[in-house]
Scaffold this active site. Structure first.
Site, PDB file in Angstrom:
ATOM      1  N   GLU A 123       0.846  -1.215   0.000  1.00 20.85           N
ATOM      2  CA  GLU A 123       0.000   0.000   0.000  1.00 20.85           C
ATOM      3  C   GLU A 123       0.871   1.251   0.000  1.00 20.85           C
ATOM      4  O   GLU A 123       1.713   1.434   0.880  1.00 20.85           O
ATOM      5  CB  GLU A 123      -0.934  -0.026   1.218  1.00 20.85           C
ATOM      6  N   LYS A 161      -7.609  -1.453  11.171  1.00 16.35           N
ATOM      7  CA  LYS A 161      -6.999  -1.848   9.895  1.00 16.35           C
ATOM      8  C   LYS A 161      -5.774  -0.963   9.641  1.00 16.35           C
ATOM      9  O   LYS A 161      -4.725  -1.441   9.204  1.00 16.35           O
ATOM     10  CB  LYS A 161      -8.025  -1.707   8.761  1.00 16.35           C
ATOM     11  N   ASP A 200       4.408 -14.685  11.371  1.00 18.58           N
ATOM     12  CA  ASP A 200       3.155 -15.150  10.786  1.00 18.58           C
ATOM     13  C   ASP A 200       2.085 -14.069  10.977  1.00 18.58           C
ATOM     14  O   ASP A 200       1.488 -13.950  12.047  1.00 18.58           O
ATOM     15  CB  ASP A 200       2.774 -16.465  11.499  1.00 18.58           C
ATOM     16  N   HIS A 254      -2.733  10.267   0.596  1.00 16.08           N
ATOM     17  CA  HIS A 254      -2.935   8.960  -0.026  1.00 16.08           C
ATOM     18  C   HIS A 254      -2.766   9.055  -1.540  1.00 16.08           C
ATOM     19  O   HIS A 254      -2.040   8.275  -2.155  1.00 16.08           O
ATOM     20  CB  HIS A 254      -4.367   8.513   0.302  1.00 16.08           C
TER      21      HIS A 254
HETATM   22  C1  MEV Z   1      -6.015   2.814   4.945  1.00 16.87           C
HETATM   23  O1  MEV Z   1      -5.248   1.702   4.565  1.00 16.87           O
HETATM   24  C2  MEV Z   1      -6.051   2.941   6.440  1.00 16.87           C
HETATM   25  C3  MEV Z   1      -6.975   4.050   6.976  1.00 16.87           C
HETATM   26  O2  MEV Z   1      -8.289   3.896   6.458  1.00 16.87           O
HETATM   27  C4  MEV Z   1      -6.963   3.899   8.478  1.00 16.87           C
HETATM   28  C5  MEV Z   1      -7.963   4.791   9.193  1.00 16.87           C
HETATM   29  O3  MEV Z   1      -9.006   5.142   8.635  1.00 16.87           O
HETATM   30  O4  MEV Z   1      -7.700   5.077  10.380  1.00 16.87           O
HETATM   31  C6  MEV Z   1      -6.488   5.385   6.557  1.00 16.87           C
END
Ligand code: MEV
Length: 438
Positions: free
Chosen positions: A85, A280, A296, A393
Site C-alpha cells: 500500500e 486496519k 506469521d 494517499h
Molecule cells: C487505509 O489503509 C487505512 C486508513 O483507512 C486507516 C484509518 O481510517 O484510520 C487510513
C-alpha cells in the site's frame, strides 16, 4: 474448464507451468513470460523460495521499504516494512520523525504467555476426571521432558496445565489448557509438540486408570493445537507530550488538534464500523513489520482482532487522553512474535531485516511492532482530522496511476511537479497526462 488433475505436486516446475498455460491462458507466451521473469537468476536462492511451499511456480514481490527515525525507549531504529500500500511507509516515517522531535516512543512488554489446548471428549463426571488429571499431571510433564529440555535450559517451557470443564457449552467436551514461555521463539512447533505429547499421555494413562469405568477409559482426543489468541502476550507502546508541543507545520492549533484527535479515538472505542477501519490502519504498520521480520501475520491478525473484541464489542486498540495539558496516545496489543526459528534463519531478507533491527530479542520486536502500529494510527488520525486522508494517499498513489499509463521518467517528473500544487484524482492525472502527450 480443465479436468481435475492428480499428481500435480509431483510434476516439475516447467510441467506445472505448461499445464497451467494449456488450461487457463489464451496468451500463453505472455503468461509464460510473466511467470518466468520473476524467477531469480540465482538458482540457489530460487530453490530456497521454491521449497518454502508446495507447487511454487514463481515469486510474488512485495516492496520491502524502511521507515527511519523511530526513537523507541531512547534507542533509534530504522524499521523494515514489507507492504504494497503506497502511503504506509511514508506515513510511518512521518509519524516517526514527528515523535522523534517530541521524545520518541516508550514501549513495554506487559506479559509473554503463549497458550495451547488439547480438546477431548470424556464420558463421565468432571470430579472424577479431575482426580485422574491431578494424578497424571506429573506424567504429562515428564513425558514432554525431551521436548522441553532445551527451552527449559534457556529459562522457558511449560508454565501451567489446567483441566477445563466445557460441558456447559458442548456435551462431553473438556480441555487441557496449557500455558508456555517460549522466549525468543514464536513457539508454534514447540507448543504443538508438547500438546500432542500431552494428548498421547492422557489417552494412554486413562486406559489403565483403575478408578475409571470402561466408558471413562475411552478418552477421545479431538485435537491438540496452540491458540493464536494470546491476551497475556501483551505489549504497550505510547507517545505523550504537552499539548503545546504538538504545534507543527500542519498543526497550527494544537489544542483543537488534540481534542479532535481524542474524539476520533473515542469514536473508534464505541463504534465498531469505525473501529474496524481504525484497527486496519494499525495493522498496516503491524503486518508490514511482522512480514518483513518473517513472522506469521495471519496469526497476529487473528489474535489482535480477537483481543479487540474481548469485551464482546469490537473496539479500538489505541486510546488517547488529555490530562493536565498532556496529550497521551497509546496502544495495547497482543503480539506472539519470534526472532529465532521459522523463516528467521532461512529467508535472506528476513535475516537482513533482523540485522537492521540489531538482532532484537522477541520482546524488543514486540515493542518495535507495537510502535509501528501506533505510529501508523497516529499518522492516519492526524490526516483524517486535519487535511483528510486523500491528500497524502493520492500523492503516494500518483506513481501507481502514472505507472498504470506507462508514463516515461520525464512525464513522471513533470506531473509530480504539477501535482505538488494540484489535487490528485485518478481523472485529473489521466487528463494531465493526456495534455502532456498532445
Ligand atoms: C487505509 O489503509 C487505512 C486508513 O483507512 C486507516 C484509518 O481510517 O484510520 C487510513
Amino acid at each position: 474448464m480443465p479436468e481435475a488433475i492428480s499428481g500435480f505436486s509431483k510434476l516439475s516446475k516447467p510441467e506445472k507451468i505448461e499445464w497451467l498455460l494449456q488450461n487457463y491462458f489464451s496468451n500463453k507466451e505472455t503468461a509464460h513470460d510473466i511467470l518466468t521473469r520473476y524467477w531469480n537468476s540465482d538458482k540457489k536462492l530460487q530453490k530456497l523460495h521454491d521449497e518454502f511451499i508446495e507447487n511454487t511456480i514463481t515469486n510474488f514481490y512485495l516492496p520491502f521499504g524502511v521507515a527511519p527515525n523511530f526513537l523507541i525507549n531512547d534507542k533509534l531504529f530504522t524499521i523494515p516494512m514489507a507492504i504494497e500500500e503506497s502511503s504506509v511507509v511514508a506515513a510511518a516515517s512521518k509519524a516517526a520523525k514527528f515523535w522523534y522531535d517530541r521524545g520518541g516512543f516508550k514501549a513495554k512488554v506487559l506479559s509473554t504467555e503463549k497458550i495451547g489446548q488439547v480438546h477431548f471428549n470424556f464420558s463421565g463426571e468432571f470430579k472424577k476426571l479431575n482426580q485422574f488429571f491431578q494424578a497424571v499431571k506429573p506424567k504429562l510433564m515428564s513425558d514432554t521432558a525431551d521436548i522441553t529440555k532445551n527451552m527449559e535450559k534457556r529459562g522457558g517451557g511449560i508454565t501451567a496445565i489446567e483441566l477445563r470443564d466445557k460441558t456447559d457449552a458442548l456435551d462431553h467436551y473438556f480441555q487441557l489448557h496449557a500455558t508456555f514461555e517460549t522466549l525468543d521463539a514464536m513457539g508454534a512447533n514447540f507448543i504443538n509438540s508438547c500438546l500432542e505429547q500431552f494428548a498421547r499421555t492422557l489417552k494412554r494413562e486413562a486406559e489403565v486408570y483403575p478408578h475409571f469405568s470402561e466408558e471413562e477409559r475411552e478418552i477421545e482426543i479431538i485435537m491438540s493445537i496452540l491458540s493464536n489468541y494470546v491476551p497475556n502476550c501483551l505489549v504497550r507502546a505510547e507517545v505523550f507530550c504537552p499539548i503545546e508541543m504538538l504545534k507543527s507545520k500542519d498543526i497550527t492549533n494544537p489544542r483543537l488538534f488534540a481534542e479532535k484527535f481524542k474524539q476520533a479515538v473515542r469514536i473508534a472505542e464505541i463504534e465498531p464500523f469505525r473501529a474496524v477501519t481504525h484497527n486496519k490502519g494499525i495493522m498496516n504498520g503491524i503486518d508490514a513489520v511482522v512480514l518483513a521480520t518473517g513472522n506469521d501475520f495471519r496469526a497476529i491478525e487473528a489474535g489482535v482482532h480477537a483481543y479487540a473484541s474481548r469485551t464482546g464489542q469490537y473496539k479500538s486498540l489505541t486510546h488517547c487522553s488529555i490530562d493536565h495539558g498532556i496529550f497521551k496516545f497509546w496502544i495495547e496489543v497482543p503480539l506472539a512474535l519470534g526472532t529465532v526459528g521459522g523463516l528467521t534463519s532461512l529467508h535472506p531478507l528476513v535475516k537482513l531485516a533482523l540485522e537492521l533491527l540489531e538482532h532484537p530479542k522477541a520482546e524488543e520486536l514486540m515493542q518495535i511492532v507495537a510502535v509501528a502500529g501506533l505510529a501508523q494510527n497516529f499518522a492516519a488520525i492526524k490526516s483524517l482530522t486535519t487535511t483528510g486522508i486523500q491528500q497524502g494517499h493520492m500523492k503516494m498513489h500518483l506513481m501507481n496511476i502514472l505507472n498504470q499509463f506507462e508514463a516515461t521518467e520525464q512525464e513522471k517528473a513533470q506531473l509530480i511537479e504539477h501535482f505538488k500544487t494540484n489535487v490528485v484524482t485518478h481523472s485529473a492525472v489521466v487528463s494531465a497526462l493526456e495534455n502532456l502527450r498532445q
